[in-house]
Design a protein around this motif. Structure first.
Motif, PDB file in Angstrom:
ATOM      1  N   MET A  68      37.714 129.824  48.319  1.00 55.16           N
ATOM      2  CA  MET A  68      37.822 130.676  49.503  1.00 55.16           C
ATOM      3  C   MET A  68      36.524 130.621  50.314  1.00 55.16           C
ATOM      4  O   MET A  68      36.536 130.549  51.549  1.00 55.16           O
ATOM      5  N   ALA A  69      35.384 130.634  49.601  1.00 56.32           N
ATOM      6  CA  ALA A  69      34.096 130.563  50.286  1.00 56.32           C
ATOM      7  C   ALA A  69      33.938 129.231  51.011  1.00 56.32           C
ATOM      8  O   ALA A  69      33.415 129.155  52.133  1.00 56.32           O
ATOM      9  N   ILE A  70      34.394 128.134  50.380  1.00 56.48           N
ATOM     10  CA  ILE A  70      34.298 126.810  51.009  1.00 56.48           C
ATOM     11  C   ILE A  70      35.190 126.742  52.243  1.00 56.48           C
ATOM     12  O   ILE A  70      34.785 126.252  53.306  1.00 56.48           O
ATOM     13  N   ALA A  71      36.444 127.243  52.132  1.00 55.73           N
ATOM     14  CA  ALA A  71      37.361 127.233  53.277  1.00 55.73           C
ATOM     15  C   ALA A  71      36.796 128.051  54.431  1.00 55.73           C
ATOM     16  O   ALA A  71      36.874 127.657  55.605  1.00 55.73           O
ATOM     17  N   SER A  72      36.236 129.209  54.100  1.00 58.08           N
ATOM     18  CA  SER A  72      35.637 130.047  55.141  1.00 58.08           C
ATOM     19  C   SER A  72      34.450 129.341  55.791  1.00 58.08           C
ATOM     20  O   SER A  72      34.285 129.366  57.015  1.00 58.08           O
ATOM     21  N   ALA A  73      33.627 128.692  54.953  1.00 54.47           N
ATOM     22  CA  ALA A  73      32.466 127.983  55.495  1.00 54.47           C
ATOM     23  C   ALA A  73      32.894 126.855  56.423  1.00 54.47           C
ATOM     24  O   ALA A  73      32.254 126.588  57.445  1.00 54.47           O
ATOM     25  N   ARG A  74      34.008 126.173  56.077  1.00 53.83           N
ATOM     26  CA  ARG A  74      34.505 125.096  56.947  1.00 53.83           C
ATOM     27  C   ARG A  74      34.941 125.629  58.303  1.00 53.83           C
ATOM     28  O   ARG A  74      34.686 125.026  59.351  1.00 53.83           O
ATOM     29  N   SER A  75      35.619 126.772  58.293  1.00 56.16           N
ATOM     30  CA  SER A  75      36.068 127.369  59.552  1.00 56.16           C
ATOM     31  C   SER A  75      34.878 127.755  60.418  1.00 56.16           C
ATOM     32  O   SER A  75      34.837 127.482  61.620  1.00 56.16           O
ATOM     33  N   VAL A  76      33.914 128.394  59.784  1.00 56.15           N
ATOM     34  CA  VAL A  76      32.698 128.777  60.519  1.00 56.15           C
ATOM     35  C   VAL A  76      31.976 127.530  61.009  1.00 56.15           C
ATOM     36  O   VAL A  76      31.453 127.490  62.124  1.00 56.15           O
TER      37      VAL A  76
END
Length: 838
Positions: free
Chosen positions: A323-331
């Motif tokens: 979840m943290a990686i997916a969020s970081a990609r979006s950001v």
């Protein structure tokens, strides 16, 4: 709870003891030993002595590097070591990043004992400075907050080895968690095989989840995730396999398994949360959030018997990481779009931009600023590429930077109030500088080179100043020069009359000398304002220099040694020879005055061709071919402030009464009047060099030579409204053998010319007359007597004559004040039909 003994090297002692005192570690006791900084590393005999038969955690870096397999009698000792003790405090990833950037990383314990370590290495001050200058760009202290004296000690060390110091705050929990895990391993060594995972592993896992969730950027999330899973499982090999095939694997620790093998294994567990092979001591966990993000590979982990005890929790943790990686990609996508817009502006803006990080010194004050990023315009301004600037400090790049302003920049970073410097000099260039706080601890710098604009402004101010001086000179010249003419004329007449009286003649000569000096002052003012009447001729500067040098050597004797280096193929220039002599004499007199005890005077001539770039820093320069005349002395020299003012009128560094302050102003005026320019280079106790540039001139026509002087005879009509000047001129002309007719104004002169019975050979007319001007009177006289010889005379400057319709370059002209010799020469030249200008 049973107390666990920690034996650590002295460089880690403050951190471990501080964590125990502050309550981050419960049930621990700390014992320190001397590390290998300046000493041999430990062996197992040393370990036996240090642990004294007790169960213990042995902690260190290079000092434990030579220890191999644990002997049977020390099975109750758990060894916790890293390649360097500092890596235990900040983690291997952070340690590697710092060292890769050229930093020498130390703990507070190392900083407290730095003198002993240097002594152990056999370093004195010079050796230490040379060693650290070659081996590192700076020193970084890992500050866990456990040792308040650590920062002061590391700054003393940085001053000793002349390296910049950076204090990097690091959380003490990382070392504490490693010790907690080591205690679990020590407990496992003492317990029978099997059993549940130690509680410290769960604490470490929960801490990992908290930290990963706060990490910024996909790479940082992955790095933190790998680092903490490595601590949790003690795995020899970790790898993150992203779901996107175009993205590279990120590894941690050993690289035992090939990339193709890892990617093939990952495709087999797309639907399964994990895959485990206890016999091979390896397993893989899927990272999933809405879709598969990637997989984590663990190889050679240290605690296979505990894997199933908390593998479900590890899988849950992997999903949190996903979840943290997916969020970081979006950001990251949003940031990338913004960054592209910023980068486009950053790289194409005309102004130079730099981002600087504040470096703190004693008392939390700004000691310097390090370049973090620069744009192409800033590279162009400094002449240095980004790789030469980034990482260096402000004082390194600009050695002349005023260190007193560092405090102002420090306040800017702390308070946020921007600073604007409208006129700031950097490397002899004038700039506009804006400074602002980009973010806490950082300063943004925008710089605009306005050197050319300033040069144009200076040139405008110089022109206005010259025009003002010219007006002043012209305003006083007429009356002043009239009176000087009277003084000189009557003094010369009296000298002829009292030739036999020595006392009277000496007084009269002094009067003449004073009047001539006053005349020279007026001429210098006119020259500085570029309004002096000149008679340019084609000239070989080498001839003028050689002739004057012979005279100088005879006057100064052996005290001043004159050497010439003259280009035999030197181009010709066009300048009034009298002006050339005055330029040389004024500069040489200043050079001799700067060498009261003697010295070397060197004069060099050469041909030069100047381009646009060569002329960009000089107000009066234009591209083209020039003759360069360089005059260098070995005198006491001048500072930069004095050099800026030396061409200003009445500016002098000599004592009162020792100079008028017009010598170099005259040089400037004469050189620029002839289309050239002059530069000066000087420094205190390093001598001074003047360089004069005059445009080369190709002589295409033979210059006029004055005819031999004729005997004075004939009738001269003098038109002069000033009675005193008129009487003096009449007496001078009569003494030279001429018959004189006097007229006080234009009307009287015209009446005399109407009388055909009156013979008139020449008219000597003042330009400024009451009623009709001298020019108008002459026009009416020439209508009555065509072909009559005319000479104008005036004490006004050339600009004033042009305003009155008299072009001094096209008529016979005599400048007031004049003496008998110049009056006689001008009249004879005109009467013999030779064009003359006085």
């Amino acid at each position: 709870m049973e107390t666990t003994l920690v034996c650590c090297c002295e460089t880690l002692g403050p951190e471990v003891k501080g964590a125990i005192v502050q309550g981050r570690l419960a049930g621990f006791d700390c014992r320190t030993f001397h590390g290998c900084c300046g000493r041999p590393p430990l062996n197992w005999e040393d370990v036996r002595r240090i642990c004294d038969g007790q169960p213990a955690i042995l902690v260190g870096g290079e000092c434990l590097a030579s220890l191999g397999s644990v002997p049977d009698d020390l099975h109750r000792v758990f060894v916790l070591k890293k390649p360097h003790c500092a890596a235990l405090v900040c983690g291997e990833r952070t340690f590697d990043r710092l060292t890769a950037a050229g930093s020498f990383v130390v703990t507070s314990g190392w900083a407290a004992n730095w003198r002993g370590f240097l002594d152990g290495w056999g370093f004195d001050r010079t050796t230490a400075v040379d060693f650290f200058a070659e081996s590192c760009a700076g020193i970084t202290l890992l500050d866990t907050g456990c040792n308040p004296e650590g920062e002061e000690a590391v700054r003393a060390f940085g001053t000793f080895v002349q390296r910049p110091v950076e204090v990097l705050p690091v959380p003490p929990e990382l070392l504490a968690l490693q010790l907690e895990k080591a205690r679990g391993e020590l407990q496992r060594l003492e317990a029978e095989a099997g059993g549940g995972a130690p509680a410290s592993d769960y604490a470490l896992l929960l801490d990992m989840l908290s930290r990963v969730a706060k990490s910024a950027g996909e790479e940082r999330v992955v790095d933190d995730m790998l680092a903490f899973f490595s601590l949790l499982f003690g795995a020899e090999e970790l790898a993150y396999i992203p779901a996107a095939k175009e993205k590279a694997l990120r590894r941690y620790g050993a690289r035992a398994t090939g990339e193709e093998t890892l990617r093939a294994l990952a495709q087999r567990i797309i639907d399964a949360p994990f895959h485990i092979e206890e016999a091979a001591r390896c397993f893989m966990v899927r990272l999933s959030h809405d879709d598969v993000v990637g997989w984590l590979w663990f190889g050679g982990f240290a605690t296979p018997e505990h894997t199933r005890s908390y593998l479900d929790l590890a899988v849950t943790a992997a999903d949190v990481c996903a979840m943290a990686i997916a969020s970081a990609r979006s950001v990251h996508r949003d940031l990338k779009e913004r960054e592209e817009k910023y980068r486009l502006l950053f790289e194409n803006m005309g102004n130079g931009f730099a981002l600087l990080q504040m470096l703190l010194g004693p008392g939390e004050r700004a000691a310097d600023f390090r370049f973090v990023e620069v744009n192409p315009a800033f590279e162009s301004f400094t002449g240095k590429k980004a790789q030469e600037l980034v990482g260096r400090t402000l004082l390194d790049v600009f050695p002349g930077f005023d260190t007193a302003q560092l405090e102002s920049l420090g306040r800017l970073v702390q308070e946020g109030k921007p600073i604007a410097l409208e006129r700031y000099t950097i490397d002899a260039r004038c700039c506009q500088v804006w400074l602002f706080r980009a973010k806490p601890g950082y300063c943004g710098l925008i710089i605009n080179d306005i050197t050319k604009q300033k040069l144009l402004e200076d040139k405008l101010r110089e022109s206005v100043k010259m025009e003002s001086v010219g007006r002043l000179a012209g305003g006083v010249a007429h009356d002043y020069n009239n009176m000087l003419s009277v003084i000189i004329g009557y003094a010369e007449l009296l000298l002829m009359e009292f030739q036999g009286n020595r006392r009277i003649t000496e007084c009269l000569r002094e009067i003449c000398k004073a009047a001539e000096h006053s005349r020279d002052v007026t001429a210098q003012l006119l020259s500085f304002s570029r309004q002096q009447l000149i008679s340019p001729k084609t000239l070989d500067i080498n001839d003028a220099v050689s002739a004057l040098a012979a005279r100088w050597s005879a006057v100064w004797g052996a005290g001043v040694r004159v050497s010439l280096s003259l280009d035999e193929s030197l181009w010709k220039v066009k300048i009034d020879p009298a002006q050339m002599e005055q330029v040389l004499s004024n500069i040489v007199r200043n050079a001799v005055a700067a060498m009261p005890d003697g010295g070397d005077l060197t004069i060099v001539t050469r041909n030069v061709t100047l381009s646009e770039d060569d002329c960009s820093s000089h107000l009066d320069a234009l591209p083209g071919d020039y003759v360069e005349l360089a005059i260098a002395d070995t005198g006491h020299g001048m500072d930069a402030e004095t050099s800026r003012h030396i061409f200003e009128p009445f500016f002098t560094t000599r004592e009162v009464g020792s100079g008028s302050g017009l010598g170099l102003a005259t040089v400037y005026g004469m050189v620029t009047q002839n289309g050239g320019f002059v530069t000066v280079a000087s420094a205190p106790e390093a001598g001074t060099t003047f360089r004069i540039y005059l445009p080369s001139f190709v002589d295409r026509a033979a210059e006029h030579r004055a005819l031999p002087a004729a005997h004075g005879s004939g009738t001269v009509l003098v038109i002069e409204d000033d009675e005193i000047v008129g009487r003096m001129t009449e007496k001078m002309l009569e003494h030279m053998g001429y018959r004189v007719l006097m007229a006080e104004n234009s009307a009287q002169a015209i009446e005399l010319c109407r009388d055909r019975g009156t013979a008139i050979d020449l008219v000597l007319s003042d330009v400024m007359l009451p009623g009709a001007s001298g020019r108008e009177a002459v026009e009416r006289i020439l209508a009555l007597r065509p072909g009559l010889k005319i000479i104008y005379m005036s004490g006004y400057a050339a600009e004033t004559l042009l305003q009155k319709g008299v072009d001094s370059a096209r008529v016979n002209f005599l400048q007031k004040p004049f003496d008998m010799a110049s009056l006689n020469a001008t009249i004879k030249s005109v009467l013999s039909e030779s064009f003359a200008i006085g």
